[in-house]
Design an enzyme around this catalytic site. Structure first.
Site, PDB file in Angstrom:
ATOM      1  N   GLY A 102      49.048 -33.045  -6.029  1.00 22.69           N
ATOM      2  CA  GLY A 102      48.759 -32.140  -7.131  1.00 22.69           C
ATOM      3  C   GLY A 102      48.792 -32.926  -8.427  1.00 22.69           C
ATOM      4  O   GLY A 102      49.312 -34.045  -8.478  1.00 22.69           O
ATOM      5  N   LYS A 103      48.230 -32.370  -9.484  1.00 25.16           N
ATOM      6  CA  LYS A 103      48.323 -33.000 -10.803  1.00 25.16           C
ATOM      7  C   LYS A 103      47.977 -31.968 -11.859  1.00 25.16           C
ATOM      8  O   LYS A 103      47.105 -31.114 -11.659  1.00 25.16           O
ATOM      9  CB  LYS A 103      47.350 -34.180 -10.923  1.00 25.16           C
ATOM     10  CG  LYS A 103      47.797 -35.211 -11.936  1.00 25.16           C
ATOM     11  CD  LYS A 103      48.977 -36.011 -11.427  1.00 25.16           C
ATOM     12  CE  LYS A 103      49.358 -37.137 -12.352  1.00 25.16           C
ATOM     13  NZ  LYS A 103      50.381 -38.007 -11.756  1.00 25.16           N
TER      14      LYS A 103
END
Length: 413
Positions: A102-103
């Protein structure tokens, strides 16, 4: 400027071909599972209401909850966070941590914002993404221009929304509210562990190595510290304002104190001023890019003279540059391995939060070293066996693990 999403997909497609990956699996891995874009209204100190744009990309959770940092930077963009979430998926798989990638990020300039404005921004952003994050869904962490204090605000906001204390929603928290000892230095420590292994493999004594570090944030500054503790001589460092060079070596404490006092490394007594571009071209044993993406590219790769490049930053080397560096015989320890120390100790912090039992710093560092060294050796085994460079080997290891997980779980319904 290379588009990071295109760069990540080029890397994936190259590896998918080598792995003879099923076309449907490749198509699945080319795209993030979801991308959320949010508008964030924030009351500024002067009374104005300013609206910021934020993102959260979730790439693949076949091996566990999404995991990845939140960055505050003027150049944050959707393609960037998508690429970074994809690289996080590979990074977790390389060191065999049970997370997916994720980011997140917010388009802002934190250097021009007060502490109060940053707190209000963080709380509004947390509220906007609260439905898709959580200890068993998506666990953010610090990234560029965010820190433990920002994570503390995320914890408090999320806990208020949930109506219960939820320390596991992020990692990289302050020690006082469930953070892990060693988390703040983990990215750099893991990078130097990996660099040490690469130098030794080339027959270079790490205690006699010369080092240049581009970027002097958390990863860069602590890379300087740990390289010096290893016995290496750090001869150049830089930040966004420029760099300094001293052939006889730069003492970490002197540079740190000057940076804290002036806000930059430039101007340190007894040093020669150099540009970030010049630092990348120094004749050193080890180069540590610890800044942003696209630093070593088709235009400057042929000028790089380091024997080993250990990527503390995400995506600092473009695919075109990789080919040039390989032809020059330069060893690259890729980002998905070299800076995996941060997510590794984030995993340790997550475990400690669930068990409500803190580990000692020695235990954290020992387990981190085991993970990084094992990952390095597995990557090198593939590189030698298949006759490929380290980045390709690391991605073959990672993509293979993620693809297998996707195959096993299938698609519902």
């Amino acid at each position: 400027m290379v588009n990071p999403r295109e760069m990540a997909q080029v890397q994936l497609e190259k590896v998918a071909h080598l792995l003879e990956l099923d076309a449907s699996l490749l198509e699945c891995l080319r795209h993030p599972k979801s991308v959320l874009t949010v508008s964030i209204p924030v009351r500024m100190d002067d009374g104005r209401l300013k609206t910021f744009t934020g993102y959260r990309s979730q790439h693949c959770n076949a091996r566990g909850p999404f995991k990845g940092g939140i960055r505050y930077h003027p150049k944050v963009g959707q393609d960037e966070v998508i690429a970074l979430s994809m690289w996080m998926t590979w990074k977790c798989a390389v060191v065999d941590v049970p997370f997916g990638g994720g980011k997140g990020g917010v388009v802002c300039d934190p250097k021009k914002m007060s502490q109060g404005e940053l707190e209000r921004l963080t709380r509004r952003y947390t509220h906007a993404i609260a439905s898709i994050i959580g200890p068993d869904k998506d666990i953010p962490a610090p990234d560029v221009y965010t820190n433990a204090q920002v994570m503390a605000w995320v914890v408090d906001t999320y806990s208020e929304i949930q109506g219960k204390r939820s320390l596991g929603v992020v990692t990289g928290k302050p020690i006082e509210i469930g953070g892990s000892l060693g988390r703040d230095t983990a990215t750099a420590r893991g990078c130097i562990f990996a660099a040490r292994e690469a130098l030794r493999e080339l027959g270079i004594d790490p205690r006699r190595a010369t080092v240049a570090v581009q970027g002097y944030g958390n990863a860069g500054s602590f890379s300087h510290k740990f390289a010096q503790e290893l016995g290496a001589k750090v001869v150049a460092v830089s930040d966004s304002a420029g760099g300094v060079h001293a052939p006889d070596g730069l003492d970490y404490e002197r540079v740190r104190a000057h940076k804290e006092e002036t806000g930059q490394v430039v101007g340190l007594a007894g040093t020669e001023a150099i540009s970030n571009a010049e630092l990348l071209e120094l004749d050193v044993d080890l180069l540590v890019p610890a800044a942003l993406e696209d630093q070593i590219n088709a235009e400057n790769a042929a000028k790089v003279r380091a024997k080993v490049i250990c990527e503390a930053a995400n995506g600092p080397t473009t695919p075109e540059a990789d080919e040039i560096l390989a032809r020059a015989g330069i060893t690259v320890v890729p980002d998905v391995l070299a800076n995996a120390g941060g997510v590794t100790v984030s995993y340790f912090e997550w475990l400690q939060a669930f068990n409500e039992y803190p580990w000692t710093e020695d235990e954290v560092n020992r387990r981190l070293e085991e993970k990084i060294v094992r990952g390095y050796r597995e990557v090198r085994e593939i590189a030698v066996e298949r006759g490929v460079d380290n980045r390709t080997a690391a991605l073959m290891l990672a993509v293979g693990r993620v693809a297998r997980a996707l195959e096993l779980q299938g698609v519902w319904p």
